[in-house]
Write a protein that holds these residues in place. Structure first.
Motif, PDB file in Angstrom:
ATOM      1  N   TYR A 157       0.830  -1.197   0.000  1.00 51.31           N
ATOM      2  CA  TYR A 157       0.000   0.000   0.000  1.00 51.31           C
ATOM      3  C   TYR A 157       0.872   1.257   0.000  1.00 51.31           C
ATOM      4  CZ  TYR A 157      -3.521   3.362   1.387  1.00 51.31           C
ATOM      5  OH  TYR A 157      -4.360   4.442   1.424  1.00 51.31           O
ATOM      6  N   GLY A 158       0.617   2.157  -0.924  1.00 46.78           N
ATOM      7  CA  GLY A 158       1.327   3.428  -0.995  1.00 46.78           C
ATOM      8  C   GLY A 158       2.566   3.432  -1.874  1.00 46.78           C
ATOM      9  N   LEU A 159       3.012   2.253  -2.306  1.00 42.95           N
ATOM     10  CA  LEU A 159       4.243   2.188  -3.105  1.00 42.95           C
ATOM     11  C   LEU A 159       4.090   2.899  -4.443  1.00 42.95           C
ATOM     12  CD1 LEU A 159       7.153   1.243  -3.406  1.00 42.95           C
ATOM     13  CD2 LEU A 159       6.271  -0.899  -4.351  1.00 42.95           C
ATOM     14  N   ARG A 160       2.957   2.720  -5.094  1.00 44.37           N
ATOM     15  CA  ARG A 160       2.749   3.390  -6.383  1.00 44.37           C
ATOM     16  C   ARG A 160       2.787   4.906  -6.219  1.00 44.37           C
ATOM     17  NH1 ARG A 160      -1.136   0.195 -10.387  1.00 44.37           N
ATOM     18  NH2 ARG A 160      -0.503  -1.902  -9.828  1.00 44.37           N
ATOM     19  N   SER A 161       2.156   5.404  -5.177  1.00 42.32           N
ATOM     20  CA  SER A 161       2.152   6.849  -4.914  1.00 42.32           C
ATOM     21  C   SER A 161       3.567   7.344  -4.661  1.00 42.32           C
ATOM     22  CB  SER A 161       1.279   7.166  -3.697  1.00 42.32           C
ATOM     23  OG  SER A 161      -0.029   6.735  -3.898  1.00 42.32           O
ATOM     24  N   LEU A 162       4.324   6.582  -3.890  1.00 41.04           N
ATOM     25  CA  LEU A 162       5.703   6.959  -3.592  1.00 41.04           C
ATOM     26  C   LEU A 162       6.535   7.016  -4.865  1.00 41.04           C
ATOM     27  CD1 LEU A 162       8.052   7.503  -1.631  1.00 41.04           C
ATOM     28  CD2 LEU A 162       8.323   5.028  -1.466  1.00 41.04           C
ATOM     29  N   ILE A 163       6.436   6.003  -5.697  1.00 40.93           N
ATOM     30  CA  ILE A 163       7.205   5.967  -6.944  1.00 40.93           C
ATOM     31  C   ILE A 163       6.810   7.128  -7.856  1.00 40.93           C
ATOM     32  CG2 ILE A 163       7.605   4.654  -9.064  1.00 40.93           C
ATOM     33  CD1 ILE A 163       7.453   2.111  -7.298  1.00 40.93           C
ATOM     34  N   GLU A 164       5.530   7.407  -7.937  1.00 40.71           N
ATOM     35  CA  GLU A 164       5.056   8.515  -8.770  1.00 40.71           C
ATOM     36  C   GLU A 164       5.639   9.847  -8.299  1.00 40.71           C
ATOM     37  OE1 GLU A 164       0.886  10.844  -9.349  1.00 40.71           O
ATOM     38  OE2 GLU A 164       0.780   8.659  -9.387  1.00 40.71           O
ATOM     39  N   CYS A 165       5.590  10.086  -6.997  1.00 41.93           N
ATOM     40  CA  CYS A 165       6.082  11.358  -6.466  1.00 41.93           C
ATOM     41  C   CYS A 165       7.601  11.482  -6.578  1.00 41.93           C
ATOM     42  CB  CYS A 165       5.635  11.530  -5.010  1.00 41.93           C
ATOM     43  SG  CYS A 165       3.858  11.827  -4.851  1.00 41.93           S
ATOM     44  N   VAL A 166       8.313  10.410  -6.305  1.00 38.98           N
ATOM     45  CA  VAL A 166       9.779  10.437  -6.415  1.00 38.98           C
ATOM     46  C   VAL A 166      10.185  10.666  -7.866  1.00 38.98           C
ATOM     47  CG1 VAL A 166      11.857   9.008  -6.239  1.00 38.98           C
ATOM     48  CG2 VAL A 166      10.221   9.057  -4.366  1.00 38.98           C
ATOM     49  N   HIS A 209       2.511  11.154  11.556  1.00 37.66           N
ATOM     50  CA  HIS A 209       2.456   9.696  11.682  1.00 37.66           C
ATOM     51  C   HIS A 209       1.047   9.107  11.672  1.00 37.66           C
ATOM     52  CE1 HIS A 209       2.239  11.201  15.792  1.00 37.66           C
ATOM     53  NE2 HIS A 209       1.548  10.122  16.070  1.00 37.66           N
ATOM     54  N   GLU A 210       0.036   9.890  11.952  1.00 35.59           N
ATOM     55  CA  GLU A 210      -1.326   9.354  11.968  1.00 35.59           C
ATOM     56  C   GLU A 210      -2.014   9.438  10.604  1.00 35.59           C
ATOM     57  OE1 GLU A 210      -3.629  10.885  15.189  1.00 35.59           O
ATOM     58  OE2 GLU A 210      -2.030  10.530  16.624  1.00 35.59           O
ATOM     59  N   ALA A 211      -1.428  10.141   9.671  1.00 35.20           N
ATOM     60  CA  ALA A 211      -2.036  10.308   8.352  1.00 35.20           C
ATOM     61  C   ALA A 211      -1.825   9.058   7.499  1.00 35.20           C
ATOM     62  CB  ALA A 211      -1.450  11.527   7.648  1.00 35.20           C
ATOM     63  N   ASP A 212      -2.659   8.901   6.498  1.00 34.91           N
ATOM     64  CA  ASP A 212      -2.562   7.809   5.538  1.00 34.91           C
ATOM     65  C   ASP A 212      -1.242   7.918   4.764  1.00 34.91           C
ATOM     66  OD1 ASP A 212      -3.298   7.108   2.408  1.00 34.91           O
ATOM     67  OD2 ASP A 212      -4.158   5.697   3.858  1.00 34.91           O
ATOM     68  N   ALA A 213      -0.609   6.786   4.487  1.00 36.86           N
ATOM     69  CA  ALA A 213       0.692   6.778   3.801  1.00 36.86           C
ATOM     70  C   ALA A 213       0.643   7.477   2.448  1.00 36.86           C
ATOM     71  CB  ALA A 213       1.183   5.342   3.632  1.00 36.86           C
ATOM     72  N   LYS A 214      -0.405   7.234   1.673  1.00 33.44           N
ATOM     73  CA  LYS A 214      -0.527   7.892   0.360  1.00 33.44           C
ATOM     74  C   LYS A 214      -0.699   9.390   0.535  1.00 33.44           C
ATOM     75  CE  LYS A 214      -2.592   4.188  -2.367  1.00 33.44           C
ATOM     76  NZ  LYS A 214      -3.765   3.838  -3.187  1.00 33.44           N
ATOM     77  N   GLU A 215      -1.506   9.774   1.506  1.00 34.38           N
ATOM     78  CA  GLU A 215      -1.742  11.190   1.757  1.00 34.38           C
ATOM     79  C   GLU A 215      -0.451  11.904   2.147  1.00 34.38           C
ATOM     80  OE1 GLU A 215      -4.225  13.931   4.901  1.00 34.38           O
ATOM     81  OE2 GLU A 215      -4.998  11.953   4.434  1.00 34.38           O
ATOM     82  N   VAL A 216       0.338  11.276   2.987  1.00 36.76           N
ATOM     83  CA  VAL A 216       1.615  11.865   3.398  1.00 36.76           C
ATOM     84  C   VAL A 216       2.532  12.034   2.202  1.00 36.76           C
ATOM     85  CG1 VAL A 216       3.724  11.448   4.725  1.00 36.76           C
ATOM     86  CG2 VAL A 216       1.500  11.083   5.786  1.00 36.76           C
ATOM     87  N   THR A 217       2.585  11.034   1.338  1.00 36.91           N
ATOM     88  CA  THR A 217       3.438  11.104   0.154  1.00 36.91           C
ATOM     89  C   THR A 217       3.033  12.272  -0.737  1.00 36.91           C
ATOM     90  OG1 THR A 217       3.767   8.711   0.203  1.00 36.91           O
ATOM     91  CG2 THR A 217       4.252   9.832  -1.853  1.00 36.91           C
ATOM     92  N   PHE A 218       1.742  12.423  -0.990  1.00 34.97           N
ATOM     93  CA  PHE A 218       1.279  13.500  -1.858  1.00 34.97           C
ATOM     94  C   PHE A 218       1.389  14.872  -1.191  1.00 34.97           C
ATOM     95  CE2 PHE A 218      -0.867  10.030  -4.232  1.00 34.97           C
ATOM     96  CZ  PHE A 218      -0.256  10.274  -5.451  1.00 34.97           C
ATOM     97  N   LEU A 219       1.153  14.945   0.125  1.00 36.09           N
ATOM     98  CA  LEU A 219       1.319  16.218   0.840  1.00 36.09           C
ATOM     99  C   LEU A 219       2.780  16.662   0.816  1.00 36.09           C
ATOM    100  CD1 LEU A 219      -1.025  15.714   3.921  1.00 36.09           C
ATOM    101  CD2 LEU A 219      -1.364  17.290   1.999  1.00 36.09           C
TER     102      LEU A 219
END
Length: 71
Positions: free
Chosen positions: A10-19, A50-60
């Protein structure tokens, strides 16, 4: 947790996109150093949110980084 297809954590695609977006926009001379710095910043940002969703943190974090790049 895996994504809906079970292929990626979960969140890996978002991380790769942002990086990828950050790397393309900044065109760093030293890509490994840029990636290390970017991911360190993301980890620190995640620690503060730390309480936010992993995808949300990546995009923020990407949004904040983008504001910095436009200055």
């Amino acid at each position: 947790m895996m994504d809906s297809q079970g292929l990626f954590p979960y969140g890996l695609r978002s991380l790769i996109e942002c990086v990828t977006r950050a790397t393309i926009l900044s065109q760093p001379a030293d890509t490994p150093k840029f990636l290390a710095d970017y991911l360190t910043e993301l980890v620190n940002y995640r620690g503060a949110n730390h309480e936010a969703d992993a995808k949300e943190v990546t995009f923020l974090n990407q949004e904040e980084w983008g504001k910095f790049m436009l200055l």
